[in-house]
Enzyme design. Structure first.
Site, PDB file in Angstrom:
ATOM      1  N   ASP A 139       0.831  -1.199   0.000  1.00 43.96           N
ATOM      2  CA  ASP A 139       0.000   0.000   0.000  1.00 43.96           C
ATOM      3  C   ASP A 139       0.867   1.252   0.000  1.00 43.96           C
ATOM      4  O   ASP A 139       1.949   1.269   0.594  1.00 43.96           O
ATOM      5  CB  ASP A 139      -0.900   0.026   1.242  1.00 43.96           C
ATOM      6  N   ARG A 189      -1.784  -0.784  -8.415  1.00 37.73           N
ATOM      7  CA  ARG A 189      -3.162  -0.394  -8.069  1.00 37.73           C
ATOM      8  C   ARG A 189      -3.218   1.130  -8.123  1.00 37.73           C
ATOM      9  O   ARG A 189      -2.416   1.810  -7.467  1.00 37.73           O
ATOM     10  CB  ARG A 189      -3.538  -0.871  -6.674  1.00 37.73           C
TER      11      ARG A 189
END
Length: 312
Positions: A139, A189
């Protein structure tokens, strides 16, 4: 309507956090976004999503560990996640997309204790992911960690193609970062960005963020390795679908990603249309920062909390 910056600043007040954490009034709202405090609870949630044909990325909540001991505990949890996934997810072949993977944070791996220490922990997790034929997503955190995260990808991805990261469209630097990670072959992402950032590093206007997101999504669809388009914005989703169709990009070459508890109808609809849809499923007792960022994206929920402050 409450502004995003105001929500984030208000939710950071200690008495607000204490009230949200301790009051039963907010538990249904918390449970809407958080899949439980422990791994077993999140695996049960994941099982239900998998049975409906959706894919899952498990996220163990927590950022900025305060010591090496805390970081080592987080690493042990990551490894347990990878080893326990087989209980609910079917085993995949090496050339197929994993139905259930994990997301981690470098500050949870000990980045604040040193880049080398965090990288060592990260590589150990990737060893287990390779052993279990799985994938680990890193992330992206606040902008102060962006360069260190991309640089970590540049060091690690050549040895571990079973990892990738997240890039945030609201940062001015993201177009360049996109090319750096595409060059590595890393899976990306793409998100709009949820941290409170200064105008010196991030677009303050929603229209500019949306413009950057669609430009970068187009680039990912054309050039990246199985990108993840992470958004609940139907206008952007329609743009992505139309762009992919116009370039004859098959739906199996990318996936949409959405957050647990948000737009379940849209998740199911996209799956029924033949698109890969992955749900980001967070768990753990360190849920408050994640929860407040979700509130900032949904001001009506934050308004409910603030009104409750002044009752009685």
């Amino acid at each position: 309507m409450l502004g995003r910056a105001l929500i984030l600043r208000t939710s950071a007040l200690p008495f607000v956090e204490k009230m949200v954490r301790n009051s039963f009034v907010f538990r249904p709202l918390v449970h809407r976004f958080i899949a439980g405090d422990v791994l077993a609870e999140s695996l049960e949630v994941s099982k239900g999503l998998l049975e409906h044909g959706l894919k899952v990325s498990l996220d163990y909540l927590g950022e900025n560990t305060k010591s090496k001991e805390e970081a080592l505990q987080a690493k042990a949890t990551y490894i347990a996640m990878l080893r326990d996934i087989h209980r609910v997810a079917p085993k995949t072949s090496e050339d197929s997309v994993e139905p259930l993977n994990i997301s981690i944070k470098l500050t949870q791996c000990g980045l604040d204790q040193g880049d080398d220490f965090a990288e060592e922990n990260f590589r150990e997790v990737l060893d287990v992911a390779r052993e279990t034929n799985n994938f680990v997503r890193v992330d992206m955190e606040a902008s102060e960690y962006t360069e260190r995260t991309v640089a970590m990808m540049e060091r690690v991805l050549p040895d571990y193609p079973n990892t990738g990261t997240v890039l945030q469209s609201y940062l001015y630097r993201t177009d360049e970062d996109l090319e750096r990670v595409i060059k590595l072959g890393g899976r990306i992402r793409l998100v709009k960005g949820a941290y409170l950032e200064p105008a010196e590093v991030a677009y303050p206007e929603k229209a500019k963020v949306d413009e950057a997101y669609m430009r970068q999504a187009d680039r990912l669809l054309e050039a990246a390795n199985y990108p993840a388009i992470a958004t609940h914005d139907e206008h952007i989703i329609d743009h992505v679908k139309q762009f992919a169709k116009s370039r004859a990009i098959s739906p199996d070459r990318f996936e949409f990603q959405m957050l647990y508890g948000i737009r379940r109808d849209l998740q199911n609809s996209l799956h029924e249309q033949g698109y890969n849809v992955r749900v980001y499923v967070p768990f753990g007792d360190k849920w408050y920062p994640y929860f407040t960022r979700r509130l900032a994206e949904r001001p009506a929920n934050a308004g409910f909390i603030l009104k409750s402050l002044f009752k009685g």
